[in-house]
Scaffold this motif. Structure first.
Motif, mmCIF file in Angstrom:
data_model
loop_
_atom_site.group_PDB
_atom_site.id
_atom_site.type_symbol
_atom_site.label_atom_id
_atom_site.label_comp_id
_atom_site.label_asym_id
_atom_site.label_seq_id
_atom_site.Cartn_x
_atom_site.Cartn_y
_atom_site.Cartn_z
ATOM 1 N N ALA A 1 -18.948 28.437 -23.124
ATOM 2 C CA ALA A 1 -19.719 27.692 -24.126
ATOM 3 C C ALA A 1 -21.203 27.910 -23.881
ATOM 4 O O ALA A 1 -21.655 27.900 -22.725
ATOM 5 N N PRO A 2 -21.994 28.112 -24.952
ATOM 6 C CA PRO A 2 -23.446 28.202 -24.747
ATOM 7 C C PRO A 2 -23.979 26.870 -24.235
ATOM 8 O O PRO A 2 -23.592 25.805 -24.717
ATOM 9 N N CYS A 3 -24.834 26.945 -23.249
ATOM 10 C CA CYS A 3 -25.396 25.755 -22.603
ATOM 11 C C CYS A 3 -26.904 25.947 -22.524
ATOM 12 O O CYS A 3 -27.390 26.758 -21.739
ATOM 13 N N MET B 1 -12.815 22.887 -32.767
ATOM 14 C CA MET B 1 -14.241 22.982 -33.089
ATOM 15 C C MET B 1 -14.981 23.553 -31.883
ATOM 16 O O MET B 1 -14.707 23.185 -30.747
ATOM 17 N N ASN B 2 -15.904 24.451 -32.140
ATOM 18 C CA ASN B 2 -16.731 25.034 -31.079
ATOM 19 C C ASN B 2 -17.616 23.976 -30.446
ATOM 20 O O ASN B 2 -17.843 22.909 -31.016
ATOM 21 N N ARG B 3 -18.138 24.332 -29.284
ATOM 22 C CA ARG B 3 -18.936 23.377 -28.514
ATOM 23 C C ARG B 3 -20.212 24.037 -28.014
ATOM 24 O O ARG B 3 -20.216 25.212 -27.640
ATOM 25 N N ILE B 4 -21.286 23.253 -28.020
ATOM 26 C CA ILE B 4 -22.565 23.634 -27.421
ATOM 27 C C ILE B 4 -22.912 22.563 -26.408
ATOM 28 O O ILE B 4 -22.782 21.375 -26.688
ATOM 29 N N ARG B 5 -23.348 23.001 -25.240
ATOM 30 C CA ARG B 5 -23.828 22.048 -24.243
ATOM 31 C C ARG B 5 -25.347 22.060 -24.252
ATOM 32 O O ARG B 5 -25.982 23.093 -24.443
ATOM 33 N N LEU B 6 -25.920 20.886 -24.026
ATOM 34 C CA LEU B 6 -27.371 20.721 -23.939
ATOM 35 C C LEU B 6 -27.643 19.957 -22.661
ATOM 36 O O LEU B 6 -27.114 18.854 -22.468
ATOM 37 N N VAL B 7 -28.435 20.543 -21.778
ATOM 38 C CA VAL B 7 -28.755 19.905 -20.506
ATOM 39 C C VAL B 7 -30.264 19.770 -20.414
ATOM 40 O O VAL B 7 -30.994 20.762 -20.526
ATOM 41 N N PHE B 8 -30.710 18.537 -20.223
ATOM 42 C CA PHE B 8 -32.141 18.242 -20.214
ATOM 43 C C PHE B 8 -32.512 17.481 -18.954
ATOM 44 O O PHE B 8 -31.791 16.589 -18.527
ATOM 45 N N VAL B 9 -33.671 17.823 -18.383
ATOM 46 C CA VAL B 9 -34.208 17.075 -17.252
ATOM 47 C C VAL B 9 -34.987 15.892 -17.804
ATOM 48 O O VAL B 9 -35.864 16.054 -18.654
ATOM 49 N N GLY B 10 -34.664 14.714 -17.332
ATOM 50 C CA GLY B 10 -35.376 13.505 -17.743
ATOM 51 C C GLY B 10 -34.921 13.001 -19.096
ATOM 52 O O GLY B 10 -34.067 13.594 -19.752
#
Length: 156
Positions: free
Chosen positions: A98-100, A1-10
Protein backbone atom coordinates in the motif's frame (compact mmCIF):
# COMPACT_ATOMS: atom_id res chain seq x y z
CA UNK A 1 -11.32 -1.12 -1.76
CA UNK A 2 -7.73 0.07 -2.14
CA UNK A 3 -5.93 1.65 0.77
CA UNK A 4 -3.58 4.58 1.29
CA UNK A 5 -1.66 5.08 4.49
CA UNK A 6 -0.80 8.54 5.79
CA UNK A 7 1.78 8.90 8.54
CA UNK A 8 2.38 12.30 10.10
CA UNK A 9 4.69 13.51 12.86
CA UNK A 10 2.78 15.54 15.42
CA UNK A 11 -0.77 16.76 15.42
CA UNK A 12 -2.53 19.53 13.53
CA UNK A 13 -3.63 22.28 15.89
CA UNK A 14 -4.77 25.27 13.84
CA UNK A 15 -8.57 25.10 13.38
CA UNK A 16 -8.37 25.91 9.65
CA UNK A 17 -5.90 23.04 9.10
CA UNK A 18 -7.93 20.59 11.18
CA UNK A 19 -11.01 21.39 9.09
CA UNK A 20 -9.16 21.25 5.76
CA UNK A 21 -7.55 17.89 6.63
CA UNK A 22 -10.93 16.50 7.68
CA UNK A 23 -12.54 17.79 4.48
CA UNK A 24 -9.97 16.32 2.10
CA UNK A 25 -9.64 13.04 4.01
CA UNK A 26 -13.42 12.54 3.77
CA UNK A 27 -13.37 13.47 0.08
CA UNK A 28 -10.46 11.08 -0.58
CA UNK A 29 -12.27 8.25 1.19
CA UNK A 30 -14.90 8.27 -1.55
CA UNK A 31 -12.23 6.63 -3.72
CA UNK A 32 -9.85 4.83 -1.37
CA UNK A 33 -9.63 3.80 2.29
CA UNK A 34 -7.33 6.11 4.28
CA UNK A 35 -5.44 4.87 7.31
CA UNK A 36 -3.99 7.82 9.21
CA UNK A 37 -1.30 7.35 11.85
CA UNK A 38 0.05 10.17 13.97
CA UNK A 39 3.41 9.68 15.63
CA UNK A 40 4.59 11.63 18.60
CA UNK A 41 6.81 14.61 17.89
CA UNK A 42 9.97 15.09 19.93
CA UNK A 43 9.54 18.67 21.07
CA UNK A 44 11.41 17.77 24.26
CA UNK A 45 14.64 17.05 22.34
CA UNK A 46 17.33 19.65 22.92
CA UNK A 47 18.58 20.01 19.36
CA UNK A 48 17.30 19.40 15.82
CA UNK A 49 19.48 16.31 15.26
CA UNK A 50 18.18 14.58 18.39
CA UNK A 51 14.64 15.62 17.53
CA UNK A 52 14.94 14.07 14.05
CA UNK A 53 16.38 10.87 15.49
CA UNK A 54 13.58 10.47 18.05
CA UNK A 55 10.90 11.24 15.50
CA UNK A 56 12.58 8.86 13.05
CA UNK A 57 12.40 6.07 15.62
CA UNK A 58 8.72 6.83 16.15
CA UNK A 59 8.11 6.75 12.38
CA UNK A 60 9.95 3.47 11.90
CA UNK A 61 7.80 1.98 14.65
CA UNK A 62 4.57 2.48 12.69
CA UNK A 63 5.75 1.63 9.17
CA UNK A 64 4.79 -1.86 8.09
CA UNK A 65 6.80 -4.24 5.90
CA UNK A 66 4.19 -4.00 3.12
CA UNK A 67 4.12 -0.20 3.05
CA UNK A 68 5.46 1.49 -0.08
CA UNK A 69 6.91 4.43 1.84
CA UNK A 70 6.77 7.76 0.00
CA UNK A 71 8.63 10.35 2.06
CA UNK A 72 7.60 13.95 1.46
CA UNK A 73 10.87 15.75 0.97
CA UNK A 74 11.88 18.96 -0.80
CA UNK A 75 14.56 16.98 -2.66
CA UNK A 76 12.06 14.42 -3.94
CA UNK A 77 10.37 14.17 -7.33
CA UNK A 78 7.68 16.76 -7.94
CA UNK A 79 4.73 15.37 -9.86
CA UNK A 80 2.05 17.38 -11.56
CA UNK A 81 -1.51 16.37 -10.77
CA UNK A 82 -1.73 14.01 -13.75
CA UNK A 83 1.69 12.56 -12.94
CA UNK A 84 0.69 11.88 -9.36
CA UNK A 85 -2.53 10.26 -10.58
CA UNK A 86 -0.49 7.94 -12.82
CA UNK A 87 1.82 7.03 -9.93
CA UNK A 88 -1.17 6.42 -7.65
CA UNK A 89 -2.63 4.08 -10.26
CA UNK A 90 0.62 2.12 -10.41
CA UNK A 91 1.05 2.00 -6.64
CA UNK A 92 -2.57 1.01 -5.99
CA UNK A 93 -2.36 -1.76 -8.60
CA UNK A 94 0.28 -3.53 -6.50
CA UNK A 95 -1.80 -5.81 -4.25
CA UNK A 96 1.14 -6.59 -1.99
CA UNK A 97 2.06 -3.04 -0.99
CA UNK A 98 0.00 0.00 0.00
CA UNK A 99 1.29 3.52 -0.72
CA UNK A 100 2.23 5.17 2.56
CA UNK A 101 2.84 8.93 2.48
CA UNK A 102 5.00 10.25 5.30
CA UNK A 103 5.41 13.86 6.43
CA UNK A 104 8.13 14.39 9.02
CA UNK A 105 8.55 17.00 11.68
CA UNK A 106 9.78 20.58 11.29
CA UNK A 107 13.41 19.46 10.87
CA UNK A 108 12.67 16.73 8.36
CA UNK A 109 13.75 13.10 8.61
CA UNK A 110 16.59 11.29 10.29
CA UNK A 111 18.99 9.30 8.09
CA UNK A 112 17.52 6.11 9.60
CA UNK A 113 13.98 7.08 8.55
CA UNK A 114 15.17 8.05 5.06
CA UNK A 115 16.60 4.56 4.50
CA UNK A 116 13.04 3.22 4.76
CA UNK A 117 11.77 5.38 1.88
CA UNK A 118 10.92 3.58 -1.33
CA UNK A 119 10.38 6.95 -3.03
CA UNK A 120 10.83 10.62 -2.22
CA UNK A 121 8.19 13.06 -3.37
CA UNK A 122 8.13 16.84 -3.26
CA UNK A 123 5.13 19.14 -3.11
CA UNK A 124 7.25 21.70 -4.96
CA UNK A 125 10.29 23.87 -4.30
CA UNK A 126 8.59 25.73 -1.46
CA UNK A 127 9.18 25.30 2.23
CA UNK A 128 5.70 24.74 3.62
CA UNK A 129 4.54 24.86 7.23
CA UNK A 130 3.83 21.34 8.49
CA UNK A 131 0.07 21.86 8.67
CA UNK A 132 -0.16 23.33 5.18
CA UNK A 133 1.92 20.48 3.75
CA UNK A 134 -0.64 18.01 5.09
CA UNK A 135 -3.51 19.91 3.52
CA UNK A 136 -1.73 20.18 0.15
CA UNK A 137 -0.85 16.46 0.18
CA UNK A 138 -4.43 15.45 0.99
CA UNK A 139 -5.86 17.75 -1.68
CA UNK A 140 -3.44 16.44 -4.31
CA UNK A 141 -4.21 12.82 -3.40
CA UNK A 142 -7.92 13.61 -3.74
CA UNK A 143 -7.26 15.35 -7.07
CA UNK A 144 -5.22 12.36 -8.29
CA UNK A 145 -7.94 9.90 -7.35
CA UNK A 146 -10.53 12.17 -8.99
CA UNK A 147 -8.52 12.11 -12.22
CA UNK A 148 -8.34 8.30 -12.11
CA UNK A 149 -12.10 8.06 -11.53
CA UNK A 150 -12.94 10.54 -14.31
CA UNK A 151 -14.55 12.81 -11.71
CA UNK A 152 -14.94 16.45 -12.88
CA UNK A 153 -13.07 17.93 -9.86
CA UNK A 154 -9.88 18.24 -11.92
CA UNK A 155 -10.26 20.35 -15.05
CA UNK A 156 -6.99 21.60 -16.44
Amino acid sequence: MNRIRLVFVGDVKAPWAVEACRHYTQALERFVRCDVALVRDAKDARDPVMRCRKEGQNLLGVLGPKDRVVGLDVGGKAYGSEGLAAKLSTWLDDPGRAPCFVIGGPYGFSPEARTRFDERMSLGPYTLPHELARVVLLEQLFRGMSILAGHPYHHA
